[in-house]
Write a protein that holds these residues in place. Structure first.
Motif, short mmCIF file in Angstrom:
data_model
loop_
_atom_site.label_atom_id
_atom_site.label_comp_id
_atom_site.label_asym_id
_atom_site.label_seq_id
_atom_site.Cartn_x
_atom_site.Cartn_y
_atom_site.Cartn_z
N ARG A 194 12.85 8.07 6.41
CA ARG A 194 11.47 7.90 5.96
C ARG A 194 11.11 8.93 4.90
O ARG A 194 10.45 8.63 3.91
N ILE A 195 11.57 10.18 5.08
CA ILE A 195 11.30 11.22 4.09
C ILE A 195 11.97 10.89 2.76
O ILE A 195 11.37 11.03 1.69
N GLU A 196 13.20 10.43 2.84
CA GLU A 196 13.93 10.07 1.62
C GLU A 196 13.24 8.93 0.89
O GLU A 196 13.07 8.96 -0.34
N ASP A 197 12.84 7.91 1.65
CA ASP A 197 12.13 6.79 1.03
C ASP A 197 10.83 7.25 0.37
O ASP A 197 10.48 6.80 -0.73
N GLN A 198 10.12 8.14 1.04
CA GLN A 198 8.85 8.60 0.50
C GLN A 198 9.07 9.40 -0.79
O GLN A 198 8.30 9.27 -1.74
N GLU A 231 -1.20 3.09 6.01
CA GLU A 231 -1.77 2.51 7.23
C GLU A 231 -3.29 2.41 7.13
O GLU A 231 -3.88 1.40 7.52
N ASP A 232 -3.91 3.48 6.60
CA ASP A 232 -5.37 3.45 6.44
C ASP A 232 -5.79 2.35 5.48
O ASP A 232 -6.76 1.62 5.73
N CYS A 233 -5.07 2.24 4.37
CA CYS A 233 -5.41 1.22 3.37
C CYS A 233 -5.22 -0.19 3.93
O CYS A 233 -6.04 -1.08 3.68
N MET A 234 -4.14 -0.37 4.68
CA MET A 234 -3.91 -1.68 5.27
C MET A 234 -5.06 -2.07 6.21
O MET A 234 -5.54 -3.21 6.19
N VAL A 255 5.87 -6.75 -9.36
CA VAL A 255 7.13 -6.07 -9.11
C VAL A 255 7.31 -5.75 -7.63
O VAL A 255 8.25 -6.18 -6.98
N TRP A 256 6.37 -4.98 -7.08
CA TRP A 256 6.51 -4.55 -5.70
C TRP A 256 6.20 -5.65 -4.71
O TRP A 256 6.87 -5.77 -3.69
N ALA A 257 5.16 -6.42 -4.96
CA ALA A 257 4.80 -7.48 -4.02
C ALA A 257 5.53 -8.78 -4.32
O ALA A 257 5.52 -9.70 -3.51
N CYS A 274 0.82 -1.21 0.00
CA CYS A 274 0.00 0.00 0.00
C CYS A 274 0.85 1.26 0.00
O CYS A 274 0.51 2.25 -0.67
N PHE A 275 1.97 1.23 0.72
CA PHE A 275 2.83 2.41 0.75
C PHE A 275 3.44 2.68 -0.62
O PHE A 275 3.49 3.81 -1.10
N ARG A 276 3.90 1.63 -1.28
CA ARG A 276 4.50 1.82 -2.58
C ARG A 276 3.49 2.32 -3.60
O ARG A 276 3.84 3.03 -4.54
#
Length: 209
Positions: free
Chosen positions: A112-116, A43-46, A141-143, A32-34
């Protein structure tokens, strides 16, 4: 996996659902984050995914392996619905002033900011793809799902997953060549083809998988 686990989930056994959450909450969250590029939205989507899983528990097939493809299929539909709502409110949100950012100088927060930011750069590229192709990329790809598992998650034939993934790959390759100078430090995708799936692993994500 315990052969009775699926049956327990299907019957609404609370202990089985607790185990299901413990097994796959991190994978669902990362997925969901990706797709959203936002920690809070992920978090909401999860949470919605596992709520929907409980509501749809009677649809769990009594036979099979991991239930992760089923959960990621639900996540795909949750994200699709969220995207539709976001589009309806996009103009309104753009008129609202940006919230003040409270600096946090810890290494973890900076990471976390860099990853985002990196995820957002990848999402901008993926958003140019048709929805069906983008969802196959999310799953394969992501999952890291194989063709068969992605087909199970989306409820489509395996051949459809293969053709969508191939089409998405060609489109991304074309975009990469055309827009290389327009994207600062574009994330590279190393395509790895195995017997049952194709993976494209962004080099920026390898340390987090």
């Amino acid at each position: 996996m315990d052969p009775g686990f699926r049956a327990s989930v299907r019957s609404g056994d609370e202990d089985a659902f607790r185990e299901l959450f413990q097994l796959h909450n991190r994978a669902v969250y990362n997925f969901c984050f990706r797709a959203t590029g936002d920690w809070s939205a992920a978090e909401d989507c999860m949470s919605l995914v596992f709520l929907e899983a409980w509501r749809l528990k009677a649809k769990v097939d009594g036979e099979g392996g991991s239930l992760l493809p089923w959960l990621l299929g639900i996540a795909t539909f949750v994200l699709r619905r969220r995207h539709r709502v976001a589009r309806r409110h996009q103009l309104l949100m753009e008129r609202m002033p940006a919230p003040a950012v409270v600096p946090d100088f810890t290494d973890e927060a900076l990471g976390r900011i860099e990853d985002q930011e990196r995820i957002e750069a990848i999402r901008r590229v993926l958003d140019t793809l048709p929805r069906a192709d983008r969802e196959v990329l999310w799953l394969c790809v992501w999952a890291g799902l194989g063709y068969a598992a992605a087909a199970e998650a989306l409820g489509v034939p395996v051949g459809t997953v293969r053709s969508r993934l191939s089409r998405a790959r060609r489109r991304l390759d074309k975009l990469a060549r055309a827009d290389l100078q327009a994207i600062r430090e574009p994330p590279s995708l190393d395509w790895q083809i195995s017997d049952d799936r194709t993976e494209a692993v962004p080099s920026t994500e390898r340390t987090s998988r």
